[in-house]
Design a protein around this motif. Structure first.
Motif, PDB file in Angstrom:
ATOM      1  N   ASP A  28       0.832  -1.203   0.000  1.00  0.00           N
ATOM      2  CA  ASP A  28       0.000   0.000   0.000  1.00  0.00           C
ATOM      3  C   ASP A  28       0.871   1.260   0.000  1.00  0.00           C
ATOM      4  OD1 ASP A  28      -2.204  -1.613   0.048  1.00  0.00           O
ATOM      5  OD2 ASP A  28      -2.629  -1.335   2.190  1.00  0.00           O
ATOM      6  N   SER A  35      -0.789  -4.049   5.391  1.00  0.00           N
ATOM      7  CA  SER A  35      -1.618  -3.778   4.222  1.00  0.00           C
ATOM      8  C   SER A  35      -3.065  -4.222   4.434  1.00  0.00           C
ATOM      9  CB  SER A  35      -1.053  -4.488   2.991  1.00  0.00           C
ATOM     10  OG  SER A  35      -1.078  -5.897   3.177  1.00  0.00           O
ATOM     11  N   CYS A  36      -3.937  -3.630   3.623  1.00  0.00           N
ATOM     12  CA  CYS A  36      -5.316  -4.097   3.445  1.00  0.00           C
ATOM     13  C   CYS A  36      -5.598  -3.988   1.954  1.00  0.00           C
ATOM     14  CB  CYS A  36      -6.302  -3.254   4.238  1.00  0.00           C
ATOM     15  SG  CYS A  36      -6.307  -3.546   6.009  1.00  0.00           S
ATOM     16  N   ASN A  37      -5.249  -5.012   1.199  1.00  0.00           N
ATOM     17  CA  ASN A  37      -5.467  -4.991  -0.243  1.00  0.00           C
ATOM     18  C   ASN A  37      -5.811  -6.396  -0.728  1.00  0.00           C
ATOM     19  OD1 ASN A  37      -2.893  -6.399  -0.760  1.00  0.00           O
ATOM     20  ND2 ASN A  37      -1.922  -4.443  -0.282  1.00  0.00           N
ATOM     21  N   ASN A  75      -8.086  -0.275  11.179  1.00  0.00           N
ATOM     22  CA  ASN A  75      -8.010  -1.662  10.680  1.00  0.00           C
ATOM     23  C   ASN A  75      -6.885  -2.448  11.355  1.00  0.00           C
ATOM     24  OD1 ASN A  75     -10.110  -1.126   8.780  1.00  0.00           O
ATOM     25  ND2 ASN A  75      -8.602  -0.228   7.398  1.00  0.00           N
ATOM     26  N   GLN A 135     -10.610   9.231  -0.664  1.00  0.00           N
ATOM     27  CA  GLN A 135     -10.209   7.900  -0.207  1.00  0.00           C
ATOM     28  C   GLN A 135     -11.110   6.859  -0.854  1.00  0.00           C
ATOM     29  OE1 GLN A 135     -10.140   9.508   4.156  1.00  0.00           O
ATOM     30  NE2 GLN A 135      -9.403   7.416   4.222  1.00  0.00           N
ATOM     31  N   GLU A 191     -14.332   0.874  -2.082  1.00  0.00           N
ATOM     32  CA  GLU A 191     -13.524  -0.284  -2.461  1.00  0.00           C
ATOM     33  C   GLU A 191     -12.978  -1.021  -1.232  1.00  0.00           C
ATOM     34  OE1 GLU A 191     -13.303   2.741  -3.776  1.00  0.00           O
ATOM     35  OE2 GLU A 191     -12.657   2.711  -5.882  1.00  0.00           O
ATOM     36  N   LEU A 192     -12.534  -0.231  -0.243  1.00  0.00           N
ATOM     37  CA  LEU A 192     -11.959  -0.852   0.949  1.00  0.00           C
ATOM     38  C   LEU A 192     -13.009  -1.604   1.744  1.00  0.00           C
ATOM     39  CD1 LEU A 192      -9.434  -1.242   2.663  1.00  0.00           C
ATOM     40  CD2 LEU A 192      -9.959   0.885   3.847  1.00  0.00           C
ATOM     41  N   ARG A 193     -14.204  -1.056   1.844  1.00  0.00           N
ATOM     42  CA  ARG A 193     -15.268  -1.740   2.582  1.00  0.00           C
ATOM     43  C   ARG A 193     -15.645  -3.042   1.899  1.00  0.00           C
ATOM     44  NH1 ARG A 193     -18.448   3.915   3.431  1.00  0.00           N
ATOM     45  NH2 ARG A 193     -17.293   4.620   5.262  1.00  0.00           N
ATOM     46  N   LEU A 208     -13.617  -4.836   0.109  1.00  0.00           N
ATOM     47  CA  LEU A 208     -12.493  -5.735   0.331  1.00  0.00           C
ATOM     48  C   LEU A 208     -12.552  -6.370   1.714  1.00  0.00           C
ATOM     49  CD1 LEU A 208      -9.742  -6.735  -0.866  1.00  0.00           C
ATOM     50  CD2 LEU A 208      -8.687  -4.787   0.295  1.00  0.00           C
ATOM     51  N   ARG A 243      -4.849   4.587  -4.765  1.00  0.00           N
ATOM     52  CA  ARG A 243      -5.526   3.348  -5.147  1.00  0.00           C
ATOM     53  C   ARG A 243      -6.766   3.587  -6.004  1.00  0.00           C
ATOM     54  NH1 ARG A 243      -5.780  -0.513   0.141  1.00  0.00           N
ATOM     55  NH2 ARG A 243      -7.187  -1.638  -1.256  1.00  0.00           N
TER      56      ARG A 243
END
Length: 374
Positions: free
Chosen positions: A17, A82-84, A112, A192, A196-198, A200, A239
């Motif tokens: 990230d 990371s969170c990906n 997170n 931000q 997408e992050l939610r 994921l 991102r």
């Protein structure tokens, strides 16, 4: 765990990230300047970021055999978190643990905590985890991290931030370059990829996303006023797709404000050119505070109390930035700060109280030396 009687002197460094890569960059530069052998592996946005900084990373292999070889050859694994979609850091932690290679993970943000260390829905804790402050340490302990693995060091990404401070003349020239007339206001929206992050992380029920919040920001700019129409520059997250916000910038939209996307100007310069910086809880908002910018954090749907339990932006908790947690207050509060120069100046005057303590890079170097000597 296998024993390793012979430990190589090189440090294997890994990030995926952009935030984690940016946090590690000053440390990597310091280690390289000291003569420490490094092997840099990166993937995702981190690869492009380190390349742009001249750090010469390799593309991180995802093949288990290649990961195993890389960890066997290293004296220490230094990684971001990371969170990906890939989360390669976690696979490298496992491989390093299997061959008795010491592991140090560096946290870069206040959110997170548990998700960053999940493997197959179970926690996996590196040997040492460097965190920014007691707030992050508390979040890690709540997530189940053994306290003895935590080390509070600060945030290395902020150690050299003062060198990027613009003086009044530089700021004026920058605004001229952006085409902002002296009597016009410039607002910067720091985006931000919340949606997408939610997705994921498998979070279905959530407050409004970045598109809804941006819509409110643009609506706030259209208030009837005798002043010249403001300009809004959107700074997408690394991102986010480059065309994600194009629809807000097309001619013929209802907004009277000039709306554009800016990808090119360095982010820390862009926020300093602004009269008001708006966003959600991005790291760039915290950086903007430390550079003396007036910052508003828009988190409608978030719980205001207790803020420490829900709000991941530290500057909101110390009052260096102002937070808006109710959707009905977003538009009137933005308009209030646009029209009230005194209110903006009060925000600017207290913004730097959010700065993390300096010296994180040196503390991490000392921690790495101790781990490798052991």
């Amino acid at each position: 765990m296998l024993s390793r009687p012979d430990v190589a002197a090189s440090i294997l460094c890994l990030a995926g990230d952009a935030g984690g890569a940016a946090a590690l960059s000053p440390l990597l530069t310091a280690l390289r300047d000291s003569g420490q052998p490094l092997r840099l592996l990166a993937y995702g946005p981190a690869l492009a970021l380190w390349q742009s900084q001249g750090l010469q990373p390799e593309a991180a292999p995802a093949d288990p055999a290649a990961i195993d070889r890389a960890c066997r050859a290293a004296g220490l694994l230094l990684s971001a978190t990371s969170c990906n979609e890939l989360n390669l850091e976690r696979r490298y932690w496992q491989a390093a643990h299997a061959v008795a290679c010491p592991t140090l993970a560096v946290l870069d943000y206040w959110s997170n905590y548990g998700q960053r260390f999940e493997i197959a829905k179970k926690p996996f804790w590196p040997e040492r985890i460097a965190v920014m402050d007691e707030l992050a340490a508390s979040g890690m302990r709540t997530a189940g991290c053994p306290p003895e693995r935590l080390c509070i060091v600060g945030h290395p990404g902020f150690d050299a931030l003062s060198a990027e401070q613009l003086d009044a003349e530089q700021r004026t020239r920058l605004r001229q370059t952006l085409g902002i007339a002296p009597q016009c206001q410039l607002l910067v929206f720091v985006s931000q990829p919340l949606s997408e992050l939610r997705a994921l992380l498998g979070q279905s029920l959530a407050p409004p996303d970045e598109q809804t919040i941006l819509q409110q920001v643009i609506a706030a700019l259209d208030a009837p006023t005798d002043a010249a129409p403001p300009t809004l520059l959107i700074r997408p997250h690394p991102r986010e797709a480059s065309d994600k916000y194009d629809r807000w910038c097309r001619p013929g939209t209802a907004s009277t404000a000039a709306v554009a996307v800016n990808h090119t100007l360095p982010s820390r310069q862009l926020v300093q050119a602004a009269d008001l910086v708006l966003g959600i809880h991005s790291m760039l908002l915290l950086e903007a505070c430390c550079l003396g910018c007036p910052v508003i954090s828009l988190q409608p749907g978030q719980h205001p109390e207790p803020a420490a339990q829900y709000d991941p932006l530290p500057s909101n908790q110390c009052g260096a930035s102002t937070a808006i947690y109710e959707m009905t207050k977003v538009i009137p509060e933005i308009r209030r700060y646009m029209l009230d120069a005194t209110a903006r100046q009060q925000l600017r005057a207290g913004a730097r109280r959010a700065c993390p303590p300096p010296g994180a890079t040196a503390k991490l170097q000392a921690l790495i030396s101790a781990m490798m000597e052991r």
